[in-house]
Design an enzyme around this catalytic site. Structure first.
Site, mmCIF file in Angstrom:
data_model
loop_
_atom_site.group_PDB
_atom_site.id
_atom_site.type_symbol
_atom_site.label_atom_id
_atom_site.label_comp_id
_atom_site.label_asym_id
_atom_site.label_seq_id
_atom_site.Cartn_x
_atom_site.Cartn_y
_atom_site.Cartn_z
ATOM 1 N N VAL A 106 66.116 34.445 123.647
ATOM 2 C CA VAL A 106 67.556 34.568 123.419
ATOM 3 C C VAL A 106 68.061 35.742 124.243
ATOM 4 O O VAL A 106 67.445 36.814 124.257
ATOM 5 C CB VAL A 106 67.871 34.795 121.926
ATOM 6 C CG1 VAL A 106 69.375 34.922 121.710
ATOM 7 C CG2 VAL A 106 67.302 33.664 121.083
ATOM 8 N N CYS A 107 69.169 35.526 124.944
ATOM 9 C CA CYS A 107 69.806 36.604 125.709
ATOM 10 C C CYS A 107 68.794 37.189 126.711
ATOM 11 O O CYS A 107 68.096 36.466 127.392
ATOM 12 C CB CYS A 107 70.349 37.650 124.741
ATOM 13 S SG CYS A 107 71.516 38.835 125.445
ATOM 14 N N THR A 108 68.694 38.524 126.774
ATOM 15 C CA THR A 108 67.819 39.153 127.763
ATOM 16 C C THR A 108 66.356 39.135 127.352
ATOM 17 O O THR A 108 65.513 39.740 128.036
ATOM 18 C CB THR A 108 68.259 40.605 128.034
ATOM 19 O OG1 THR A 108 68.367 41.303 126.782
ATOM 20 C CG2 THR A 108 69.597 40.636 128.749
ATOM 21 N N THR A 126 69.857 33.541 131.138
ATOM 22 C CA THR A 126 69.912 34.728 130.296
ATOM 23 C C THR A 126 71.379 35.143 130.197
ATOM 24 O O THR A 126 72.262 34.425 130.674
ATOM 25 C CB THR A 126 69.038 35.857 130.874
ATOM 26 O OG1 THR A 126 69.025 36.970 129.963
ATOM 27 C CG2 THR A 126 69.549 36.334 132.225
#
Length: 319
Positions: A106-108, A126
């Site tokens: 998730v995300c970075t 990302t």
């Protein structure tokens, strides 16, 4: 009933919503289908110690990563803590993540997977702020900056923060069907579902604001007149520059070409009209500068993977 265990990796500086969003989705699935253990959830940090999130919350893990059994789904959140990860965390991911049946970031969190070499040769995304960093520092990763999530085999990566909820809902829908995922989405008061290749952000956010006033005025004019003549020649005239000079200056100051900026503005405007108004496809295609429904259909399929009628069916705010 098949149980799909979920192991969430915890570390200092993670984004709390990257953890709690997907966890609420998986936990909600158990409630909806009447089988609380459908997704047994376990959290773990390197040494089993509590971690402090980027917002200051403290999360207490269930145990250490070393003691955690191999999960069906391994979830790696993002956050500021991904900038300087502990080498032991990267080593653990490199050795253990390939054994999971489903690997999710998730995300970075994608940066941690990339550092461990787990994204090499794969498509991934990302948070939009980190896409250039991911592509630049990990050239073997096929980075897709626009989608809110990307699936590539057993690997699933999502964009920033709330996109993790979208991805988790998509995984539940894959496992248990649309009705279950839809019930969870309604409970969480989110949409089911933004398509995975829906843009992460608006045209205005995707492009930087130009420094020079004439170029900023052109950006604003484009967003207010998507139906107008938005050719490079016309826009250059508004900026009182030659077409060649304008195109070069616009890209240098905004990070995108005039044509790409116009495409995004028109697509965004069309999406809003499809979601919020009863206007017909032909009217919307003219109002957004496409000219014909077929031209708009091609633009939607190229960028969103869905024709305008299908997009409206999924996202119409007022049926």
């Amino acid at each position: 009933m098949t149980e799909r265990s979920v192991l969430v990796v915890l570390f200092d500086g993670l984004q709390s919503l990257d953890v709690t969003g997907p966890v609420e989705v998986f936990a909600g699935a158990g409630t909806v289908i009447g089988h609380p253990a459908a997704y047994p959830i376990r959290t773990a940090s390197l040494d089993g110690s509590a971690v402090r999130t980027s917002s200051g919350l403290t999360l207490v893990p269930d145990g250490t990563l070393a003691d955690a059994p191999v999960p069906h789904t391994l979830l790696v959140p993002g956050g500021g803590g991904t900038r300087r990860p502990h080498p032991d965390l990267i080593d653990w991911l490199r050795e253990n993540a390939p054994h999971a049946e489903r690997l999710v970031s998730v995300c970075t969190g994608a940066l941690l997977l990339a550092e461990a070499g787990l994204l090499d040769g794969h498509r991934a995304t990302t948070h939009w702020v980190a896409c250039d960093h991911l592509a630049r520092n990990y050239p073997d990763v096929d980075v897709h900056p626009d989608p809110i999530f990307v699936r590539d085999g057993k690997l699933a990566t999502s964009a920033g923060v709330t996109a993790g909820i979208d991805l988790a809902l998509a995984l539940v829908e894959e496992d248990h069907g649309r009705d279950v995922a839809l019930t969870i989405a309604r409970h969480l008061v989110v949409f089911l579902r933004r398509p995975g290749n829906q843009a992460q952000f608006s045209a205005q956010l995707a492009a930087q604001t130009a420094q020079r006033a004439p170029l900023r005025e052109v950006q604003q004019w484009v967003t207010e007149h998507p139906e107008g003549d938005l050719s490079v020649e016309s826009l250059a005239g508004r900026a009182r520059l030659s077409p060649r000079h304008f195109a070069r200056a616009f890209q240098a100051e905004t990070g995108t070409t005039p044509g790409r900026y116009v495409e995004r503005v028109r697509l965004e405007h069309a999406r809003r009209l499809l979601e919020d108004t009863p206007e017909g496809i032909e009217q919307i295609s003219r109002a957004c500068g496409y000219g014909t429904p077929e031209a708009m259909r091609r633009a939607f399929v190229k960028s969103l993977g869905a024709a305008p009628a299908e997009y409206r069916r999924r996202f119409r705010a007022h049926p």
